[in-house]
Design a protein around this motif. Structure first.
Motif, PDB file in Angstrom:
ATOM      1  N   LEU A  26       5.200   2.514   5.192  1.00  0.00           N
ATOM      2  CA  LEU A  26       4.308   3.435   5.886  1.00  0.00           C
ATOM      3  C   LEU A  26       5.045   4.750   6.129  1.00  0.00           C
ATOM      4  O   LEU A  26       6.148   4.768   6.673  1.00  0.00           O
TER       5      LEU A  26
ATOM      6  N   TRP B 132      -7.148   1.572   1.841  1.00  0.00           N
ATOM      7  CA  TRP B 132      -6.238   2.595   1.327  1.00  0.00           C
ATOM      8  C   TRP B 132      -6.639   2.977  -0.091  1.00  0.00           C
ATOM      9  O   TRP B 132      -6.855   2.114  -0.937  1.00  0.00           O
TER      10      TRP B 132
ATOM     11  N   TRP C  94      -0.686  -2.828   8.490  1.00  0.00           N
ATOM     12  CA  TRP C  94      -1.291  -1.750   7.707  1.00  0.00           C
ATOM     13  C   TRP C  94      -2.795  -1.998   7.583  1.00  0.00           C
ATOM     14  O   TRP C  94      -3.297  -2.319   6.506  1.00  0.00           O
TER      15      TRP C  94
ATOM     16  N   LEU D 103       0.667   5.524   3.005  1.00  0.00           N
ATOM     17  CA  LEU D 103       1.618   4.555   2.474  1.00  0.00           C
ATOM     18  C   LEU D 103       2.233   5.124   1.200  1.00  0.00           C
ATOM     19  O   LEU D 103       1.538   5.787   0.417  1.00  0.00           O
TER      20      LEU D 103
END
Length: 263
Positions: A201, A44, A40, A207
């Motif tokens: 995910l 984010w 990932w 996410l």
């Protein structure tokens, strides 16, 4: 498919080893264990906070009426939890004292749903979740159990043990210091609360999080919340800040931004 299965088997075998044995695992085994893990990369940001400007208001939150509360934001505040009498007492106490109070940081669980970007650093032995305020969570995925009760004590981010269920990271966290003592916007769960998170995910740039909190001391029943993050392409590196730049003020019950100090 055969290669992926072998990688998963190698990863499972590595995690099953005692911690000391893992530290001396053959390089090829560790490469296979890494290959079996999700990746990932990037930065984010909470989906409902994406695009937040210098005003502190997110576009999604102001889209309909221009008010920062026109749509639900920051779902981990637990405004919809079913509090018992002690929980309601704590909630009212926190709300009354929150106006203009400076933040010490986001803490847990709020760092998982704030406007502050997160990074997920994943290895076979642990996953580290870190934000731009240098707050970090360490989730151990090396097969160890939760420490015995005599070896646990309350901390801002608690003690977290995790495991991978396919591509989903499942985290159990205990012994979180009363969150609202650290950050006034946090839910006032007790130190005996137990948090279970499931992170996975959902598409290339999203996410998702499901969090369930069990806390008989403050809740009538377990409370479950959902949140999501989207990848923010505007960041190419992580710049660590502290909370000395908190200029939150309060006037007539509303948050304001204080003037910068005169140099």
């Amino acid at each position: 498919m055969k290669t992926a299965a072998l990688a998963l088997a190698a990863a499972a075998a590595l995690v099953a080893l005692p911690v000391a044995a893992q530290e001396t695992a053959a390089p090829a085994d560790r490469v296979a264990a890494f290959a079996a893990l999700p990746y990932w990369p990037g930065y984010w940001v909470a989906e409902d906070q994406a695009g937040t400007t210098i005003t502190g208001l997110a576009p999604l939150a102001t889209a309909s009426t221009g008010s920062s509360f026109s749509v639900p934001i920051m779902p981990l505040r637990a405004t919809d939890a079913r509090w018992n009498a002690e929980g309601r007492r704590r909630w009212d106490e926190v709300r009354q004292s929150a106006g203009g109070r400076k933040a010490t940081g986001w803490g847990f669980p709020m760092m998982m749903g704030s406007a502050t970007p997160l990074r997920f650093l994943i290895t076979p032995e642990e996953t580290i979740i870190i934000n731009f305020y240098n707050e970090a969570r360490y989730i151990y995925t090396d097969g160890r159990p939760m420490p015995p009760e005599e070896d646990l004590w309350p901390t801002t981010y608690g003690t977290s043990i995790g495991r991978w269920e396919g591509d989903t990271l499942v985290i159990e966290t205990v012994m979180v210091s009363t969150p609202s003592d650290f950050f006034h916007g946090s839910p006032p769960f007790s130190e005996n609360a137990r948090y279970v998170e499931r992170i996975r995910l959902d598409g290339p740039d999203r996410l998702t999080l499901e969090m369930t909190v069990t806390d008989p001391e403050t809740l009538e029943e377990p409370w479950t919340a959902h949140a999501a993050w989207v990848r923010d392409p505007g960041f190419d590196r992580q710049i660590t800040l502290d909370w000395t730049n908190d200029r939150t003020g309060n006037e007539d019950g509303l948050n304001t931004i204080e003037l910068a100090p005169v140099q």
